[in-house]
Design an enzyme around this catalytic site. Structure first.
Site, mmCIF file in Angstrom:
data_model
loop_
_atom_site.group_PDB
_atom_site.id
_atom_site.type_symbol
_atom_site.label_atom_id
_atom_site.label_comp_id
_atom_site.label_asym_id
_atom_site.label_seq_id
_atom_site.Cartn_x
_atom_site.Cartn_y
_atom_site.Cartn_z
ATOM 1 N N GLU A 90 111.746 -66.905 -17.273
ATOM 2 C CA GLU A 90 111.527 -67.634 -16.870
ATOM 3 C C GLU A 90 111.197 -68.669 -18.118
ATOM 4 O O GLU A 90 111.013 -70.322 -17.272
ATOM 5 C CB GLU A 90 109.853 -67.249 -16.364
ATOM 6 C CG GLU A 90 109.553 -66.540 -14.773
ATOM 7 C CD GLU A 90 110.251 -67.583 -13.568
ATOM 8 O OE1 GLU A 90 109.801 -68.315 -13.770
ATOM 9 O OE2 GLU A 90 110.830 -66.371 -13.426
ATOM 10 N N SER A 364 67.130 -46.531 30.603
ATOM 11 C CA SER A 364 66.371 -45.237 30.105
ATOM 12 C C SER A 364 65.606 -45.401 28.513
ATOM 13 O O SER A 364 65.468 -44.433 28.157
ATOM 14 C CB SER A 364 66.099 -44.047 31.568
ATOM 15 O OG SER A 364 65.828 -44.493 32.531
#
Length: 609
Positions: A90, A364
């Protein structure tokens, strides 16, 4: 003929241009310093957040859409050969220039003139870092100048190796992988960069030139060819021997499959993220990009058991004319109230509604929370107490038994096992709404003032409750009356290891251990001899069913809107809801809560395998 005055005017213009140029340069330099100062935190790499299960094993990597999967690595984790490979490919003169490479710029300029276009060539590693972190990819002269000035500023503030580490943590490697560590883990299954072999280092160093074409998943052939170029370069500069180069060039391999993530568990993932935001005050983006570790109570085996049971169509009622019957389940650890599993729908797809945290009418299944629990807690009632079972009105409210028959008196045990309505409302009227609602709040379900009526004794609530709330409340019965908030997250650490949140158990007494024991006896009877028989496992199980009716004119008497089962074994507590997202004349269930009880048994059996 030019006069002396003309010479002075030209000199004046030159001085003015020079001063203006210097002022512009100073402004740009000052702006670059301010940019770095204000955005210094951006140098910290965007790191994905890791989620772990109850045993500490990584189960997911969370990142923002478009941000990619990032995993930060420290400089000491990066072996020298890795750093050398990236510098060679690079920016060969990285260690000798001050952030700007005149030789590289000259070469790039000649290329631009030859090709008659403005390219990105000539950028040093520091310039690339400046562009990635502080600027945009806009191709303009002004942006290029800003990039160079910021690069020079960065060189004054950080060492070369620090800059290189920042660069490698921000570099894109294709396949949504940001940073060299994330790339190593994705392409080689290696999280420790110090374990990378030469051929792997060269493969990684070759990717940034073209992340979409040189990564080994998208184009293995090109990736290998690019690896050979990098290896030849490393040999040319004396970093590796000819033998090492040839051996590394010859390696062939198959990239591993991507690791699983919480896309497998979207209901749980969504809840984890929401809980993390609530507990820390951080945004979703901050959590996903901050490199946090979120330790949860997820048990992948339990989660898979729930998914397996939900995938079996036989465990659900028939679909309606327009909708599919849906469901949700929450499984808690009894001692800690950690959420071991959560499923918000039958298909468990990303973006699907998480029904585990959606409110529904409980029927319930709410009776133990609002009637029988508080009654036992008073000490005035026991499972053997006689309760009135007769049709009577309480002002304008006149509840009735679904069977239409009344025994006059029944024991609490009989009333719970058979889920009889009249005794529940009668008992609630005796213990008082205020006391019952305060008891419910101690179990984690706070009711509104609008709920202060006897209909809550049969689960008739203004807003309903979530499966998560029901599981949390029942866990008090299972845990000898001790209450802890249901929670998914144990703790959250930032990238430095600092704990930013840790769950602190309340472990407070919500009801006496004696009353909780009596409740467990009642609920065990429901499974053994009552409406919860389908939940039997051949070992002790306590639980309660619940059903709500559609209320549509012309619908069959047995038509149901919601069916529930909440129960517990000696290890876990679970709540299950089944129904339609929008109950209508075309979409309702024919059946009772035995379906939900059967789902409970199916999940528990899978968990025991």
């Amino acid at each position: 003929m030019r006069t002396g005055a003309d010479k002075y005017r030209r000199f004046d213009r030159f001085v003015i241009c020079l001063v203006v140029g210097l002022i512009c340069a100073l402004v740009l330099i000052g702006a670059s310093e301010v940019t770095i100062l204000r955005n210094k935190d951006k140098l910290e790499a965007i790191a994905s957040t890791t989620v772990t299960d109850y045993a500490g094993h990584p189960i997911a990597s969370l990142s923002s859409p478009g941000a990619g999967n990032g995993q930060e690595a420290s400089l000491k984790e990066m072996p020298p050969l890795l750093l050398q490979a990236f510098v060679l490919t690079e920016d060969k003169r990285f260690y000798s220039h001050g952030g700007i490479d005149p030789v590289g710029i000259a070469r790039a300029l000649l290329t631009d003139l030859r090709e008659r276009k403005f390219s990105e060539g000539g950028s040093t590693i520091t310039q690339q870092l400046a562009r990635t972190v502080f600027l945009t990819n806009d191709k303009s002269v002004l942006r290029k100048i800003s990039e160079m000035i910021i690069a020079s500023s960065l060189e004054r503030k950080f060492t070369k190796n620090e800059l290189l580490a920042y660069y490698l943590n921000h570099l894109y490697f294709g396949r949504q992988q940001v940073g060299v560590r994330a790339a190593a883990e994705r392409y080689f299954g290696i999280a420790d960069l110090r374990q990378l072999e030469l051929w792997q280092i060269a493969t990684l160093a070759g990717i940034p030139k073209g992340p979409s074409i040189y990564n080994p998943v998208d184009d293995y052939k090109r990736s290998k060819e690019r690896r050979q170029v990098v290896l030849a370069l490393m040999h040319q500069h004396g970093y590796i021997s000819s033998e090492q180069m040839q051996a590394a060039m010859a390696v062939d391999y198959t990239p591993p499959e991507p690791k699983g993530n919480l896309a497998r568990f979207p209901s749980y993932a969504d809840y984890v993220m929401q809980e993390a935001m609530d507990r820390t005050g951080l945004s979703r983006e901050e959590l996903q990009q901050g490199g946090y570790t979120i330790a949860t109570g997820l048990n992948a085996a339990y989660q898979q058991a729930a998914e397996t049971a939900f995938a079996n169509r036989a465990n659900f009622p028939p679909d309606g004319k327009r909708q599919e019957a849906q469901g949700a389940v929450v499984i808690l650890d009894q001692a800690t109230s950690e959420i071991r599993a959560m499923l918000g729908g039958r298909h468990n797809k990303p973006g699907e509604l998480n029904r585990a945290v959606q409110r529904r009418q409980p029927g319930s299944v709410f009776k133990p929370i609002i009637v029988y629990g508080p009654a036992l807690q008073t000490g005035d009632y026991s499972p053997q107490s006689l309760l009135a079972d007769k049709k009577q009105a309480y002002g304008s409210y006149a509840p009735s038994n679904l069977s239409g028959s009344y025994a006059g008196q029944v024991t609490m045990t009989q009333a719970v096992q058979r889920s009889i309505n009249a005794p529940a409302v009668w008992l609630l009227s005796r213990i008082g709404l205020d006391y019952a609602m305060r008891f419910s709040a101690r179990l984690g379900i706070e009711l509104s003032p609008q709920d202060a009526n006897l209909a809550i004794g049969l689960g008739g609530l203004r807003d309903g409750v979530t499966p998560l709330q029901i599981a949390q409340a029942y866990n008090v019965f299972a845990n000898d009356g001790r209450y802890n908030d249901a929670h998914a997250i144990r703790y959250i650490q930032d990238r430095s290891g600092r704990v930013v949140y840790a769950y602190k158990p309340a472990n407070r007494e919500a009801m006496s251990a004696h009353a909780a024991g009596e409740m467990t006896a009642l609920l065990t009877g429901v499974v053994e001899n009552g409406t919860g028989r389908n939940a039997r496992l051949g070992k002790p199980v306590a639980g309660k069913t619940g059903t709500t009716q559609t209320g549509f004119a012309g619908a069959p008497a047995q038509a149901s809107r919601d069916i529930w089962f909440a129960g517990y074994t000696d290890r876990v507590t679970a709540a299950i809801w089944i129904g339609f997202d929008r109950t209508s004349k075309n979409d309702y269930m024919i059946g009772n809560s035995s379906i939900a009880a059967g789902m409970f048994a199916a999940i528990m059996k899978q968990m025991d395998k």
